[in-house]
Design an enzyme around this catalytic site. Structure first.
Site, PDB file in Angstrom:
ATOM      1  N   ARG A  44       0.915  -1.187  -0.009  1.00 16.23           N
ATOM      2  CA  ARG A  44       0.074  -0.043   0.053  1.00 16.23           C
ATOM      3  C   ARG A  44       0.926   1.157  -0.008  1.00 16.23           C
ATOM      4  NH1 ARG A  44       1.546   1.941   3.920  1.00 16.23           N
ATOM      5  NH2 ARG A  44       0.622   3.804   3.721  1.00 16.23           N
ATOM      6  N   ASP A 234      -2.202  11.010  -2.192  1.00 15.20           N
ATOM      7  CA  ASP A 234      -2.595   9.716  -3.329  1.00 15.20           C
ATOM      8  C   ASP A 234      -2.743  10.381  -4.790  1.00 15.20           C
ATOM      9  OD1 ASP A 234      -3.277   8.623  -0.597  1.00 15.20           O
ATOM     10  OD2 ASP A 234      -2.865   6.962  -1.963  1.00 15.20           O
ATOM     11  N   ASN A 244      -5.829  12.437  -0.047  1.00 16.94           N
ATOM     12  CA  ASN A 244      -4.997  11.469   0.836  1.00 16.94           C
ATOM     13  C   ASN A 244      -6.027  10.723   1.842  1.00 16.94           C
ATOM     14  OD1 ASN A 244      -2.380  10.718   1.753  1.00 16.94           O
ATOM     15  ND2 ASN A 244      -2.984  11.887   3.749  1.00 16.94           N
TER      16      ASN A 244
HETATM   17  O1  MRU Z   1      -4.793   3.012   1.823  1.00 20.22           O
HETATM   18  P1  MRU Z   1      -3.494   3.447   1.715  1.00 20.22           P
HETATM   19  O2  MRU Z   1      -2.741   2.672   3.160  1.00 20.22           O
HETATM   20  O3  MRU Z   1      -2.788   2.861   0.610  1.00 20.22           O
HETATM   21  O4  MRU Z   1      -3.377   4.866   2.052  1.00 20.22           O
HETATM   22  C1  MRU Z   1      -1.936   5.636   1.952  1.00 20.22           C
HETATM   23  C2  MRU Z   1      -2.133   7.113   2.094  1.00 20.22           C
HETATM   24  O5  MRU Z   1      -3.205   7.531   2.047  1.00 20.22           O
HETATM   25  C3  MRU Z   1      -0.799   7.482   2.237  1.00 20.22           C
HETATM   26  O6  MRU Z   1      -0.868   8.653   2.795  1.00 20.22           O
HETATM   27  C4  MRU Z   1      -0.459   8.159   0.695  1.00 20.22           C
HETATM   28  O7  MRU Z   1      -0.488   7.181  -0.144  1.00 20.22           O
HETATM   29  C5  MRU Z   1       0.859   8.753   0.720  1.00 20.22           C
HETATM   30  S1  MRU Z   1       2.097   7.442   0.761  1.00 20.22           S
HETATM   31  C6  MRU Z   1       3.725   8.226   0.567  1.00 20.22           C
END
Ligand code: MRU
Length: 347
Positions: A44, A234, A244
């Protein structure tokens, strides 16, 4: 520490759903393995899923036909399939699109040549991400002062990238050069990336930190306990609106009210300049049981209660003080400056 390894043409990764209780390394051997690892959040974080998907395609094409036309058809379906695993983080489609472009520019090559080229591109996306993280850490850490108390949300560290991280790399670098900082970590319901992953990373790096429940952030800010907020992203639209992890928008609104600078940290691969603003960013809706059940086993709500479970929210750019990127720090007006900084030609 790294979240994935590609050694001797073998792709392995830490299963992040098991952290911090166990460090379990898994192998990705097929397209289906890759899809499920991303979907289940074993892998992730926006930049990491881009790098992982690129390697996953390079593994998948080994099973495709040696007939070029059939190969190209299988390749296209595989790209679309992997892309559908998670819709919000643009790094995933960015990495896959970059590989698709290389293939389409080289259709004169035979299938073996195309396979080699796909692997080469995946390796360069990987290498590049490591470098981008270093650059963000370098420039972003200059925003941190001695004794700053910093709040972060979700996980934007080495577990979310192929390198040292985005927002968490800035914070960790800030700790190394200025010392005496304290990091407050939002637990980040529903999947607890803050509690499980960020707190674990910070402790591994010996950065002083305190874990808080998400609903404690407002109180902390009201008491004057937070100097700065750094989070990852994201997807960032052309006007700076930023998707995000769900709960990021809450923090940005609170930060504005309490006059606390709110920073985003993200590489150029997280920007989606094809979207004029954040209202066009697709928001992933996830399984209701992520809200009804904690850590996959402890049921905390009625079995059939209806649930609303968006995985991300969008923070309007007017709440953002600056965006730290690998190309430098971008300040408002974002619409103008994002284009200026991201589209500048290399000298
Ligand atoms: O659902 P996830 O755990 O993949 O979400 C990740 C995030 O929201 C992070 O803050 C984002 O990807 C930035 S990672 C450098």
């Amino acid at each position: 520490m790294r979240a994935l390894k590609f050694i001797n043409n073998k792709l392995s990764y830490i299963d992040q759903t098991k952290l911090p209780l166990k460090e379990v390394w898994r192998r990705c051997m097929s397209l289906e393995d890759g899809f499920s690892a991303i979907k289940r959040l074993e892998v992730r974080g926006a930049p990491l899923i881009g790098v992982f998907a690129a390697y996953c395609i390079s593994i998948a094409v080994k099973d495709f036909s040696l007939d070029k036309l059939k190969f190209l058809n299988q390749f296209e379906s595989a790209i679309e399939y992997l892309k559908s695993s998670r819709p919000t983080a643009v790094n995933l489609s960015w990495a896959l699109q970059r590989i698709r472009k290389r293939v389409l520019e080289n259709t004169d090559k035979n299938v073996l040549g195309l396979r080699r080229m796909i692997l080469k591109e995946a390796r360069s996306i990987h290498k590049e991400d490591v470098l981008l993280c270093q650059r963000m850490a370098e420039s972003g850490s200059k925003l941190i002062n001695k004794s700053d108390r910093i709040l972060t949300h979700c996980n934007a560290g080495f577990l979310a990238t192929a390198g040292e991280g985005t927002a968490l790399a800035v914070i960790t670098r800030g700790h190394k050069v200025r010392r005496d900082i304290l990091v407050y970590v939002d637990e980040t319901r529903p999947l607890l990336q803050g509690a499980r992953l960020t707190a674990w990373e910070l402790m591994k790096n010996k950065v002083p930190c305190k874990l808080i429940c998400d609903n404690m952030a407002a109180y902390l800010m009201q008491k004057g306990g937070i100097d700065k907020i750094f989070v990852g992203a994201d997807r960032i639209a052309a006007n700076g609106d930023t998707a995000n992890k769900i709960g990021t928008y809450n923090l940005a609104v609170l930060a504005k009210y309490h006059k606390i600078p709110f920073y985003i940290v993200a590489p150029f691969s997280t920007f989606d300049l094809s979207l004029a603003n954040g209202s066009y960013i697709p928001i992933e809706q996830r399984d209701p049981d992520e809200v009804r059940v904690i850590l996959g086993s402890l049921r905390i709500g009625p079995k059939d209660v209806e649930v609303f479970n968006p995985a991300f929210d969008v923070t309007p750019s007017k709440l953002i003080k600056a965006i730290v990127t690998d190309k430098g720090i971008i300040y408002p007006p974002f619409k103008v400056n994002i284009k200026k900084i991201l589209c500048q030609k290399k000298k």
